[in-house]
Design a protein around this motif. Structure first.
Motif, PDB file in Angstrom:
ATOM      1  N   PRO A  90       0.812  -1.225   0.000  1.00  0.00           N
ATOM      2  CA  PRO A  90       0.000   0.000   0.000  1.00  0.00           C
ATOM      3  C   PRO A  90       0.842   1.270   0.000  1.00  0.00           C
ATOM      4  O   PRO A  90       0.469   2.263  -0.598  1.00  0.00           O
ATOM      5  CB  PRO A  90      -0.847  -0.091   1.267  1.00  0.00           C
ATOM      6  N   GLY A  91       1.995   1.228   0.656  1.00  0.00           N
ATOM      7  CA  GLY A  91       2.833   2.414   0.757  1.00  0.00           C
ATOM      8  C   GLY A  91       3.287   2.951  -0.585  1.00  0.00           C
ATOM      9  O   GLY A  91       3.529   4.151  -0.734  1.00  0.00           O
ATOM     10  N   PHE A  92       3.396   2.071  -1.588  1.00  0.00           N
ATOM     11  CA  PHE A  92       3.869   2.529  -2.894  1.00  0.00           C
ATOM     12  C   PHE A  92       2.885   3.519  -3.516  1.00  0.00           C
ATOM     13  O   PHE A  92       3.261   4.613  -3.920  1.00  0.00           O
ATOM     14  CB  PHE A  92       4.103   1.360  -3.853  1.00  0.00           C
ATOM     15  N   GLY A  93       1.612   3.120  -3.586  1.00  0.00           N
ATOM     16  CA  GLY A  93       0.605   3.996  -4.179  1.00  0.00           C
ATOM     17  C   GLY A  93       0.454   5.288  -3.395  1.00  0.00           C
ATOM     18  O   GLY A  93       0.333   6.368  -3.980  1.00  0.00           O
ATOM     19  N   GLN A 112      -4.293   5.599  -9.680  1.00  0.00           N
ATOM     20  CA  GLN A 112      -4.417   4.356  -8.916  1.00  0.00           C
ATOM     21  C   GLN A 112      -3.115   3.557  -8.927  1.00  0.00           C
ATOM     22  O   GLN A 112      -3.138   2.341  -8.803  1.00  0.00           O
ATOM     23  CB  GLN A 112      -5.532   3.498  -9.498  1.00  0.00           C
ATOM     24  N   ALA A 113      -1.994   4.233  -9.125  1.00  0.00           N
ATOM     25  CA  ALA A 113      -0.691   3.549  -9.163  1.00  0.00           C
ATOM     26  C   ALA A 113      -0.598   2.542  -8.023  1.00  0.00           C
ATOM     27  O   ALA A 113      -1.067   2.789  -6.910  1.00  0.00           O
ATOM     28  CB  ALA A 113       0.440   4.568  -9.080  1.00  0.00           C
ATOM     29  N   LEU A 114       0.025   1.411  -8.298  1.00  0.00           N
ATOM     30  CA  LEU A 114      -0.068   0.246  -7.415  1.00  0.00           C
ATOM     31  C   LEU A 114       1.220  -0.565  -7.476  1.00  0.00           C
ATOM     32  O   LEU A 114       1.885  -0.586  -8.513  1.00  0.00           O
ATOM     33  CB  LEU A 114      -1.232  -0.603  -7.951  1.00  0.00           C
ATOM     34  N   ALA A 115       1.569  -1.222  -6.387  1.00  0.00           N
ATOM     35  CA  ALA A 115       2.668  -2.188  -6.412  1.00  0.00           C
ATOM     36  C   ALA A 115       2.301  -3.392  -5.561  1.00  0.00           C
ATOM     37  O   ALA A 115       1.524  -3.273  -4.611  1.00  0.00           O
ATOM     38  CB  ALA A 115       3.956  -1.553  -5.889  1.00  0.00           C
ATOM     39  N   LEU A 141      10.977   5.944  -6.116  1.00  0.00           N
ATOM     40  CA  LEU A 141      10.336   4.850  -5.381  1.00  0.00           C
ATOM     41  C   LEU A 141      10.809   3.458  -5.785  1.00  0.00           C
ATOM     42  O   LEU A 141      10.956   2.589  -4.934  1.00  0.00           O
ATOM     43  CB  LEU A 141       8.810   4.926  -5.568  1.00  0.00           C
ATOM     44  N   ILE A 142      11.016   3.235  -7.062  1.00  0.00           N
ATOM     45  CA  ILE A 142      11.317   1.870  -7.511  1.00  0.00           C
ATOM     46  C   ILE A 142      12.803   1.538  -7.372  1.00  0.00           C
ATOM     47  O   ILE A 142      13.173   0.577  -6.700  1.00  0.00           O
ATOM     48  CB  ILE A 142      10.830   1.647  -8.958  1.00  0.00           C
ATOM     49  N   LEU A 143      13.657   2.345  -7.991  1.00  0.00           N
ATOM     50  CA  LEU A 143      15.095   2.050  -7.947  1.00  0.00           C
ATOM     51  C   LEU A 143      15.668   1.983  -6.529  1.00  0.00           C
ATOM     52  O   LEU A 143      16.452   1.079  -6.233  1.00  0.00           O
ATOM     53  CB  LEU A 143      15.882   3.055  -8.803  1.00  0.00           C
ATOM     54  N   PRO A 144      15.270   2.896  -5.626  1.00  0.00           N
ATOM     55  CA  PRO A 144      15.856   2.819  -4.281  1.00  0.00           C
ATOM     56  C   PRO A 144      15.417   1.581  -3.496  1.00  0.00           C
ATOM     57  O   PRO A 144      16.063   1.206  -2.519  1.00  0.00           O
ATOM     58  CB  PRO A 144      15.330   4.086  -3.578  1.00  0.00           C
ATOM     59  N   GLU A 145      14.329   0.926  -3.868  1.00  0.00           N
ATOM     60  CA  GLU A 145      13.723  -0.049  -2.962  1.00  0.00           C
ATOM     61  C   GLU A 145      13.484  -1.440  -3.542  1.00  0.00           C
ATOM     62  O   GLU A 145      13.276  -2.390  -2.791  1.00  0.00           O
ATOM     63  CB  GLU A 145      12.391   0.533  -2.450  1.00  0.00           C
TER      64      GLU A 145
END
Length: 165
Positions: A90-93, A112-115, A141-145
């Protein structure tokens, strides 16, 4: 080397003029991942699911979709992909909308971005179709984590994790 698959959802784009898909591929390969495949599919729930499941079977570590995450009638990426994910992050969105809000204001709230992770424990990100949004999500968000998320999820699966902390 981690592998990434990219699925662009669009009624108007082809693989040649899919600028967001190209951008994602470029950024990910520049950061040491290998591109396993890049596909464009139209805004149709069944077609999106079929394309996603094919990517899933190719066994990438990460699947990134872009496009179709708004709230318009034709934005069906989220209802297509969400049921295929076994665990949502949930934290991603929330973080994505917060960062976007700082950049584009209240329009960001409709994203509604989602991971999450699918049945095969592949990390999946559903991003908006705009190049700026993809760039922001990747950089902040993506590359660091992603590495840590993949590590955590595989550790959980092997059940060695509860001894590690």
């Amino acid at each position: 080397m981690k592998k990434v698959a990219i699925l662009t959802v669009s009624d108007s784009r082809t693989i040649d003029d899919d600028t967001s898909g190209k951008l994602i591929a470029e950024i990910m390969t520049n950061n040491g991942l290998s591109l396993s495949t890049r596909v464009v599919v139209n805004d149709d729930i069944v077609n999106i699911q079929a394309a996603y499941l094919q990517l899933e079977q190719a066994n990438p570590d990460i699947i990134i979709t872009n496009g179709g995450t708004g709230i318009a009638q034709r934005d069906v990426t989220i209802p297509a992909i969400r049921p295929l994910l076994t665990k949502i992050i949930p934290g991603f969105g929330e973080a994505f909308r917060q960062i976007s809000f700082a950049e584009i204001g209240t329009r960001a709230l409709a994203s509604q971005a989602l991971a999450g992770f699918n049945h095969r424990n592949q990390l999946t990100y559903c991003l908006p179709g705009s190049k700026n949004a993809c760039q922001t999500a990747l950089d902040k968000l993506i590359l660091p984590e992603y590495d840590h998320l993949l590590f955590e999820s595989s550790a959980q699966r092997k059940e060695v994790h509860h001894h590690a902390h």
